[in-house]
Design a protein around this motif. Structure first.
Motif, PDB file in Angstrom:
ATOM      1  N   VAL A  25       0.858  -1.196   0.000  1.00  0.00           N
ATOM      2  CA  VAL A  25       0.000   0.000   0.000  1.00  0.00           C
ATOM      3  C   VAL A  25       0.889   1.239   0.000  1.00  0.00           C
ATOM      4  O   VAL A  25       1.650   1.471   0.951  1.00  0.00           O
ATOM      5  CB  VAL A  25      -0.942   0.014   1.218  1.00  0.00           C
ATOM      6  N   ARG A  26       0.803   2.015  -1.072  1.00  0.00           N
ATOM      7  CA  ARG A  26       1.570   3.269  -1.176  1.00  0.00           C
ATOM      8  C   ARG A  26       0.781   4.402  -0.534  1.00  0.00           C
ATOM      9  O   ARG A  26      -0.408   4.567  -0.795  1.00  0.00           O
ATOM     10  CB  ARG A  26       1.834   3.602  -2.648  1.00  0.00           C
ATOM     11  N   MET A  72      -4.509   9.829   3.709  1.00  0.00           N
ATOM     12  CA  MET A  72      -4.579   8.520   4.343  1.00  0.00           C
ATOM     13  C   MET A  72      -4.945   7.451   3.321  1.00  0.00           C
ATOM     14  O   MET A  72      -5.527   7.741   2.272  1.00  0.00           O
ATOM     15  CB  MET A  72      -5.577   8.559   5.501  1.00  0.00           C
ATOM     16  N   PRO A  73      -4.586   6.191   3.584  1.00  0.00           N
ATOM     17  CA  PRO A  73      -4.932   5.112   2.650  1.00  0.00           C
ATOM     18  C   PRO A  73      -6.425   5.109   2.322  1.00  0.00           C
ATOM     19  O   PRO A  73      -7.269   5.185   3.204  1.00  0.00           O
ATOM     20  CB  PRO A  73      -4.525   3.851   3.429  1.00  0.00           C
ATOM     21  N   GLY A  74      -6.715   5.063   1.025  1.00  0.00           N
ATOM     22  CA  GLY A  74      -8.100   5.111   0.571  1.00  0.00           C
ATOM     23  C   GLY A  74      -8.591   6.504   0.252  1.00  0.00           C
ATOM     24  O   GLY A  74      -9.778   6.682  -0.053  1.00  0.00           O
ATOM     25  N   PHE A  75      -7.684   7.490   0.298  1.00  0.00           N
ATOM     26  CA  PHE A  75      -8.073   8.882   0.060  1.00  0.00           C
ATOM     27  C   PHE A  75      -7.109   9.537  -0.928  1.00  0.00           C
ATOM     28  O   PHE A  75      -5.897   9.312  -0.883  1.00  0.00           O
ATOM     29  CB  PHE A  75      -8.076   9.681   1.362  1.00  0.00           C
ATOM     30  N   ASN A  76      -7.662  10.344  -1.798  1.00  0.00           N
ATOM     31  CA  ASN A  76      -6.945  11.222  -2.726  1.00  0.00           C
ATOM     32  C   ASN A  76      -5.822  10.490  -3.455  1.00  0.00           C
ATOM     33  O   ASN A  76      -6.093   9.616  -4.266  1.00  0.00           O
ATOM     34  CB  ASN A  76      -6.443  12.463  -1.985  1.00  0.00           C
ATOM     35  N   GLU A  77      -4.564  10.805  -3.163  1.00  0.00           N
ATOM     36  CA  GLU A  77      -3.448  10.293  -3.961  1.00  0.00           C
ATOM     37  C   GLU A  77      -2.802   9.034  -3.389  1.00  0.00           C
ATOM     38  O   GLU A  77      -1.763   8.594  -3.896  1.00  0.00           O
ATOM     39  CB  GLU A  77      -2.392  11.396  -4.129  1.00  0.00           C
ATOM     40  N   SER A  78      -3.384   8.453  -2.355  1.00  0.00           N
ATOM     41  CA  SER A  78      -2.838   7.232  -1.762  1.00  0.00           C
ATOM     42  C   SER A  78      -3.616   6.007  -2.227  1.00  0.00           C
ATOM     43  O   SER A  78      -4.779   6.096  -2.623  1.00  0.00           O
ATOM     44  CB  SER A  78      -2.886   7.307  -0.232  1.00  0.00           C
ATOM     45  N   ASP A  79      -2.953   4.847  -2.128  1.00  0.00           N
ATOM     46  CA  ASP A  79      -3.623   3.588  -2.451  1.00  0.00           C
ATOM     47  C   ASP A  79      -4.688   3.267  -1.403  1.00  0.00           C
ATOM     48  O   ASP A  79      -4.628   3.754  -0.268  1.00  0.00           O
ATOM     49  CB  ASP A  79      -2.608   2.439  -2.475  1.00  0.00           C
TER      50      ASP A  79
END
Length: 281
Positions: A25-26, A72-79
């Motif tokens: 997860v990036r 945070m993960p699941g938001f905008n530019e993150s995985d």
């Protein structure tokens, strides 16, 4: 819209972007400011949000220290984080990716100051319980308090809008229904941030926020805690809630910002910046 995008780009240009990966997860982190020998400050955004929930706070809060803002993960530019089975707590995979990537950037066990807004408040409290090494905790309009909301205006499902104009109108309506109290605060920048952030959201945060757990987390932590809400926040009844939470543990400070709604750090940025700077020292 053009002026709003220009302002977002100007603030973003003050940061360096970092994309560590934890278990596949990036997570996109933005680093502002410089290390001045003080603990880094980490701030978490709210649901249907992004790092831009703190756009009006970045310059003040990074003036004398390092400020880290994730999507945070699941938001905008993150995985997106790993999915859980139906009925399971969906927050642990998000927390694992958040913590694993932060530790890559600053080192495991490095002491931090930590804050969170709305869903990010509950997330910050639970993150602190799991990670440790948190010096001070600031919760702004936090979710997870387990008390009743005061919403009087129904939200509109912007995803069901028939066209882009109707979608933007729904997002504008929702800003007034949930996020901001003063209609004058619903400016082009607020709409642009909300529009971008909502479109980038792939994590269902509302169920997590409504499930409670905030008080248990901060009771477990027992670190100096700032509890800050806007007077007209529709996600809670702030005055009795702040009084109760502040009274039930040592080293807790409760603040209600007059005239402000839920997204208080945007609507009353100057006052919130001063409070946070004073609290974090």
């Amino acid at each position: 819209m053009t002026d709003a995008r220009t302002l977002i780009e100007r603030i973003d240009a003050l940061s360096t972007h970092h994309d560590p990966v934890h278990e596949g997860v990036r997570v996109r982190w933005r680093r502002f400011g410089t290390d001045a020998g003080r603990p880094p400050l980490v701030l978490l955004h709210g649901g249907h949000g992004s790092w831009m929930h703190w756009l009006r706070n970045v310059e003040a809060l990074s003036a004398g220290r390092t400020l880290w803002l994730p999507d945070m993960p699941g938001f905008n530019e993150s995985d997106a984080p790993a999915r859980v089975a139906p009925g399971e707590d969906s927050l642990p995979p998000l927390l694992a990716a958040l913590g694993g990537t932060l530790d890559q950037l600053i080192g495991a066990g490095t002491a931090i100051d930590l804050g969170g807004f709305s869903f990010g408040g509950l997330t910050a409290a639970r993150f602190a319980v799991g990670r440790g090494a948190v010096r001070r905790l600031a919760l702004v309009g936090s979710g997870g308090h387990g008390t009743l909301r005061r919403m009087t205006v129904q939200m509109i499902n912007w995803r069901a809008a028939p066209d882009r104009a109707a979608e933007r109108a729904a997002l504008l309506h929702n800003l007034g229904a949930l996020m901001l109290h003063d209609k004058a605060a619903i400016d082009a920048l607020a709409v642009e941030i909300h529009d971008i952030s909502c479109h980038g959201t792939r994590f269902r945060s509302k169920e997590v926020s409504l499930a409670g757990g905030l008080q248990q987390a901060i009771d477990t932590l027992a670190v100096p805690t700032l509890l800050l809400w806007g007077e007209h926040d529709v996600t809670a009844d702030p005055r009795p809630l702040v009084a109760q939470l502040a009274a039930e543990g040592p080293a807790r400070e409760g603040v209600v910002i007059d005239g402000a709604g839920h997204w208080v750090q945007y609507e009353r940025a100057g006052e919130v910046n001063a409070r946070l700077l004073d609290f974090f020292g």
